[in-house]
Design an enzyme around this catalytic site. Structure first.
Site, PDB file in Angstrom:
ATOM      1  N   LYS A 121       0.798  -1.160  -0.156  1.00 38.81           N
ATOM      2  CA  LYS A 121      -0.055   0.248   0.036  1.00 38.81           C
ATOM      3  C   LYS A 121       0.787   1.467  -0.104  1.00 38.81           C
ATOM      4  O   LYS A 121       0.310   2.254  -0.342  1.00 38.81           O
ATOM      5  CB  LYS A 121      -0.846  -0.003   1.218  1.00 38.81           C
ATOM      6  CG  LYS A 121      -2.171  -0.903   1.050  1.00 38.81           C
ATOM      7  CD  LYS A 121      -3.165  -0.552   0.082  1.00 38.81           C
ATOM      8  CE  LYS A 121      -4.632  -1.336   0.161  1.00 38.81           C
ATOM      9  NZ  LYS A 121      -5.470  -0.751  -0.762  1.00 38.81           N
ATOM     10  N   SER A 168       1.058  -9.807  -0.064  1.00 34.44           N
ATOM     11  CA  SER A 168       0.693  -8.548  -0.044  1.00 34.44           C
ATOM     12  C   SER A 168       1.100  -7.652   1.019  1.00 34.44           C
ATOM     13  O   SER A 168       1.040  -6.571   1.089  1.00 34.44           O
ATOM     14  CB  SER A 168      -0.613  -8.418  -0.935  1.00 34.44           C
ATOM     15  OG  SER A 168      -1.718  -8.753   0.016  1.00 34.44           O
TER      16      SER A 168
END
Length: 333
Positions: free
Chosen positions: A62, A318
């Site tokens: 992110k 992720s």
């Protein structure tokens, strides 16, 4: 179950935007390694690589999209700060970017977000405003704060600059495989609103048009897979109910779906129990700490949901922001 039509008021990013993002974040974001996995390759009969975004700043991919969006905010507009909505990983990416750029940040986070993520967001200097997933509209709260303070909203996924920043994950995958004389046959990534998988698809498909890009989701929150089948943006029936807290967006983003519908079009899902086994596998066999939402694509591979046989596959891990109690429960599984 309701459906939402596609409507995007902003331009769709392209691979050139991803390449521009890579230049902006160079030297700030971590260029995470592409790691060959002998054990997964032997287990699947494919040549399997891992992209561990667990090693990224703030522990997830992110940061890439947040920084790419925020570094483009003019100096004169930075004093008013930014506002973002997140259950934790985007929150930390925005907070860290704001600290680097000398900007105030407000993060609208659900009350049931992991305490670890809330605490780390505050530790990075951001103000946290809580809300109830079931009864309150986080976007409305963020808009009201932005209007009151003159701040800029940094969306978690439905923004061309955020998508382009996340796409640098795919760009690095293609470049690092090319250095080995390889091209990807499959790239599997976890998906919530779709910013990561959309950006990856832009980068990967530009260089390897025959590659499959698969959107991996928790069971019961497979809105992308259902949306690909119906052709419209489907909503999840419940706002929560999986311990994959990073992957609980209610529906694919309008902008991200315009990208993923033609470039991805394929989804896979796994149960929380299967994700827990993948978290344990990552620790015990790969020596990596991965949060549940970051391990869904790995779980899809381990459970045989990706149709991998031969060729070169890349699994994106992720995020690694997992609470100790949750991690221990996964190991016990």
């Amino acid at each position: 179950m309701s459906a939402t039509t596609i409507s995007s008021p902003v331009p769709i990013p392209c691979v050139a935007d991803v390449e521009a993002a890579a230049r902006r974040i160079a030297g700030v974001a971590v260029r995470t390694p592409l790691v060959f996995s002998p054990i997964l390759s032997e287990r699947t009969g494919a040549r399997v690589f891992l992209k561990p975004e667990t090693l990224q700043r703030t522990g997830s991919f992110k940061f890439r999209g947040a920084y790419n969006r925020m570094v483009q905010i003019p100096e004169a507009a930075r004093a008013a700060g930014v506002v973002a909505c997140s259950s934790g990983n985007h929150a930390q990416g925005v907070a860290a970017s704001a600290r680097l750029l000398g900007m105030p940040a407000v993060i609208v986070m659900p009350h049931d977000a992991p305490a670890l993520k809330r605490d780390r967001t505050r530790a990075l200097g951001a103000e946290v405003v809580g809300y109830d997933r079931r009864t309150e509209d986080r976007d409305a709260i963020a808009r009201a704060i932005a209007q009151e303070r003159g701040a800029i909203v940094v969306p978690p996924y439905d923004d061309p600059h955020v998508i382009a920043g996340q796409g640098t994950v795919g760009l690095e995958i293609v470049q690092d495989l090319a250095a080995l004389g390889l091209v990807p046959d499959l790239v599997a990534a976890n998906v919530s609103g779709g910013g990561l998988v959309a950006g990856i698809a832009l980068a990967v498909k530009a260089q390897a048009p025959g590659a499959r890009v698969v959107a991996c989701e928790p069971a019961g929150f497979d809105d992308h897979a259902r949306s690909f089948r119906s052709g419209v943006r489907e909503r999840n029936p419940e706002p929560s109910g999986s311990f994959c807290d990073a992957l609980l967006a209610p529906t694919p983003g309008a902008l991200t779906f315009e990208i993923t519908r033609p470039l991805v079009g394929e989804g896979a899902s796994v149960t929380d129990a299967e994700v827990a086994r993948a978290v344990a596998f990552a620790f015990l066999e790969l020596k990596l700490v991965v949060e549940p939402g970051g391990a869904v694509a790995l779980a899809c591979l381990l459970e045989g949901r990706l149709g991998v046989s031969g060729g070169t596959a890349v699994i994106v891990l992720s995020g690694g922001n997992v609470e100790p109690e949750t991690f221990i429960r996964c190991l016990a599984a």
